[in-house]
Design a protein around this motif. Structure first.
Motif, PDB file in Angstrom:
ATOM      1  N   UNK A   1       0.775  -1.367  -0.036  1.00  0.00           N
ATOM      2  CA  UNK A   1      -0.168  -0.089  -0.067  1.00  0.00           C
ATOM      3  C   UNK A   1       0.764   1.337  -0.092  1.00  0.00           C
ATOM      4  N   UNK A   2       2.099   1.166   0.220  1.00  0.00           N
ATOM      5  CA  UNK A   2       2.963   2.303   0.173  1.00  0.00           C
ATOM      6  C   UNK A   2       3.716   2.454  -1.178  1.00  0.00           C
ATOM      7  N   UNK A   3       3.743   1.275  -1.867  1.00  0.00           N
ATOM      8  CA  UNK A   3       4.545   0.963  -3.118  1.00  0.00           C
ATOM      9  C   UNK A   3       3.498   1.532  -4.226  1.00  0.00           C
ATOM     10  N   UNK A   4       2.326   0.770  -4.216  1.00  0.00           N
ATOM     11  CA  UNK A   4       1.633   0.992  -5.398  1.00  0.00           C
ATOM     12  C   UNK A   4      -0.018   0.867  -4.849  1.00  0.00           C
ATOM     13  N   UNK A   5      -0.868   1.833  -4.547  1.00  0.00           N
ATOM     14  CA  UNK A   5      -2.185   1.873  -3.881  1.00  0.00           C
ATOM     15  C   UNK A   5      -3.291   2.148  -4.971  1.00  0.00           C
ATOM     16  N   UNK A   6      -2.717   2.355  -6.075  1.00  0.00           N
ATOM     17  CA  UNK A   6      -3.681   2.881  -7.092  1.00  0.00           C
ATOM     18  C   UNK A   6      -4.913   1.986  -6.995  1.00  0.00           C
ATOM     19  N   UNK A   7      -4.849   0.731  -6.879  1.00  0.00           N
ATOM     20  CA  UNK A   7      -6.003   0.054  -7.288  1.00  0.00           C
ATOM     21  C   UNK A   7      -6.985  -0.111  -6.045  1.00  0.00           C
ATOM     22  N   UNK A   8      -6.507   0.449  -4.756  1.00  0.00           N
ATOM     23  CA  UNK A   8      -7.370   0.371  -3.505  1.00  0.00           C
ATOM     24  C   UNK A   8      -7.073   1.695  -2.685  1.00  0.00           C
ATOM     25  N   UNK A   9      -7.067   2.812  -3.185  1.00  0.00           N
ATOM     26  CA  UNK A   9      -6.814   4.183  -2.254  1.00  0.00           C
ATOM     27  C   UNK A   9      -7.559   4.324  -1.084  1.00  0.00           C
ATOM     28  N   UNK A  10      -8.731   3.665  -0.930  1.00  0.00           N
ATOM     29  CA  UNK A  10      -9.413   3.782   0.692  1.00  0.00           C
ATOM     30  C   UNK A  10      -8.596   2.881   1.377  1.00  0.00           C
ATOM     31  N   UNK A  11      -8.341   1.774   1.075  1.00  0.00           N
ATOM     32  CA  UNK A  11      -7.595   0.820   2.003  1.00  0.00           C
ATOM     33  C   UNK A  11      -6.214   1.485   2.239  1.00  0.00           C
ATOM     34  N   UNK A  12      -5.576   2.062   1.510  1.00  0.00           N
ATOM     35  CA  UNK A  12      -4.226   2.827   1.873  1.00  0.00           C
ATOM     36  C   UNK A  12      -4.666   3.848   2.521  1.00  0.00           C
ATOM     37  N   UNK A  13      -5.642   4.752   2.590  1.00  0.00           N
ATOM     38  CA  UNK A  13      -6.080   5.562   3.650  1.00  0.00           C
ATOM     39  C   UNK A  13      -6.137   5.237   4.796  1.00  0.00           C
ATOM     40  N   UNK A  14      -7.199   4.169   4.931  1.00  0.00           N
ATOM     41  CA  UNK A  14      -7.297   3.266   6.078  1.00  0.00           C
ATOM     42  C   UNK A  14      -6.144   2.745   6.995  1.00  0.00           C
ATOM     43  N   UNK A  15      -5.085   2.200   6.083  1.00  0.00           N
ATOM     44  CA  UNK A  15      -3.925   1.767   6.532  1.00  0.00           C
ATOM     45  C   UNK A  15      -3.133   2.821   7.324  1.00  0.00           C
ATOM     46  N   UNK A  16      -2.927   3.806   6.567  1.00  0.00           N
ATOM     47  CA  UNK A  16      -2.131   5.010   7.034  1.00  0.00           C
ATOM     48  C   UNK A  16      -2.686   5.806   8.344  1.00  0.00           C
ATOM     49  N   UNK A  17      -4.047   5.962   8.248  1.00  0.00           N
ATOM     50  CA  UNK A  17      -4.676   6.166   9.686  1.00  0.00           C
ATOM     51  C   UNK A  17      -4.394   5.328  10.968  1.00  0.00           C
ATOM     52  N   UNK A  18      -4.566   4.086  10.522  1.00  0.00           N
ATOM     53  CA  UNK A  18      -4.322   3.131  11.474  1.00  0.00           C
ATOM     54  C   UNK A  18      -2.904   3.111  11.996  1.00  0.00           C
ATOM     55  N   UNK A  19      -1.810   3.204  11.086  1.00  0.00           N
ATOM     56  CA  UNK A  19      -0.493   3.393  11.293  1.00  0.00           C
ATOM     57  C   UNK A  19      -0.064   4.576  12.028  1.00  0.00           C
ATOM     58  N   UNK A  20      -0.792   5.633  11.899  1.00  0.00           N
ATOM     59  CA  UNK A  20      -0.519   7.083  12.694  1.00  0.00           C
ATOM     60  C   UNK A  20      -1.187   6.785  13.890  1.00  0.00           C
ATOM     61  N   UNK A  21      -2.342   6.439  14.252  1.00  0.00           N
ATOM     62  CA  UNK A  21      -2.806   6.211  15.779  1.00  0.00           C
ATOM     63  C   UNK A  21      -1.679   5.030  16.380  1.00  0.00           C
ATOM     64  N   UNK A  22      -1.284   4.112  15.749  1.00  0.00           N
ATOM     65  CA  UNK A  22      -0.296   3.041  16.458  1.00  0.00           C
ATOM     66  C   UNK A  22       1.083   3.722  16.641  1.00  0.00           C
TER      67      UNK A  22
END
Length: 309
Positions: free
Chosen positions: A165-186
């Motif tokens: 999701x860091x390398x190429x999230x063009x096929x699932x941008x919403x999943x990448x946003x959720x992943x990044x928000x979760x990572x920031x909380x962690x």
């Protein structure tokens, strides 16, 4: 265990059954774990015939190597607290006709793991596709558990990330946003937690040698790399463990180690088939890559006991 497949589906709801903060927040002294990468069933023949984009129609050799790794890990004393497999579990991409059979054979090999040694699965580009989609991510989750989550072991916080999701999230941008928000909380929580150390596991390395190296297939792009390094530093991350390169590499930047481990399976350099033994002490993360033959030699037990004393 409730069922034999539980060992493959313990990462759920962004945590890991049996290794939660409530159960494992307290530091209990030094321990060791195993970091491995890229069993990638099917790549060795595909590499030899020059068809690395295919699924690979033969993987007996990788199964044998995985079984050898499992036997050696089972015999280690002191027993490792867990094994982290850092991606590319199989070679077949999500749409390959070989995928289901490769997954079945890898699971059969991994089922031999001592049930007291949890298996932690990290998603790689072959597990999700080079450009993942919601469907390929869900396929991975059904087979191996969550594609990103946190867990605790003996007072140490571990974050498992989906580096695709860091390398190429063009096929699932919403999943990448959720992943990044979760990572920031962690990371925000980690910065204020009582964790003795914070460790990260992902498939694609931040870098191979130095943080300012050029972009290539085997590292994350410089913009992503710089952002993650900054965020990891602020949160006190001690080490990032990865695979993907099929060679040993890595470096250190501002007290954060980038650890790139070669493969259980196909080697693209001169390293032997192997895994990395990691010792966690109160102050240090000590790690060394061992060939599968070295791992089977009982002398390593004495080395571990000295480090863990």
């Amino acid at each position: 265990m409730a069922g034999e497949d539980d060992i493959f589906l313990r990462a759920t709801q962004r945590t890991y059954k049996g290794l939660t903060q409530d159960e494992e927040r307290e530091w209990r002294g030094p321990f060791c774990f195993i970091q491995a990468a890229d069993p990638q069933l099917g790549l060795m023949k595909a590499w030899r015939v020059g068809d690395c984009d295919g699924g690979g129609d033969e993987w007996t050799e990788e199964v044998r190597l995985t079984q050898q790794a499992v036997r050696a890990v089972n015999e280690l004393r002191p027993r490792p607290r867990f094994v982290a497999l850092c991606g590319d579990l199989i070679h077949a991409m999500p749409d390959s006709p070989f995928r289901e059979e490769q997954e079945k054979d890898l699971k059969e090999a991994l089922r031999l793991t001592d049930p007291d040694i949890p298996l932690v699965f990290v998603s790689g580009n072959h597990d999700l596709g080079n450009t993942p989609t919601p469907a390929t991510v869900e396929q991975f989750r059904r087979t191996w558990g969550d594609d990103y989550f946190s867990f605790w072991v003996g007072g140490v916080l571990c974050l498992v990330l989906n580096s695709q999701l860091f390398f190429d999230a063009s096929g699932c941008p919403q999943l990448a946003e959720a992943h990044d928000a979760w990572l920031e909380r962690q990371l925000q929580s980690a910065a204020h937690s009582t964790a003795r150390h914070v460790l990260v596991f992902q498939h694609i390395p931040l870098y191979l040698r130095t943080p300012d190296e050029d972009d290539e297939y085997f590292n994350l792009q410089r913009v992503q790399r710089a952002s993650l390094l900054r965020r990891f530093h602020q949160a006190g991350v001690k080490a990032v463990f990865s695979g993907h390169y099929h060679r040993n590499a890595g470096g250190s930047h501002g007290g954060l180690d980038m650890v790139v481990s070669s493969a259980i399976g196909c080697q693209l350099g001169d390293d032997p088939h192997g895994v990395r033994v990691v010792v966690v002490t109160a102050d240090e993360i000590i790690h060394r890559y061992h060939s599968l033959e070295q791992l089977s030699e009982r002398g390593i037990d004495e080395d571990l006991k000295k480090l863990l004393a």
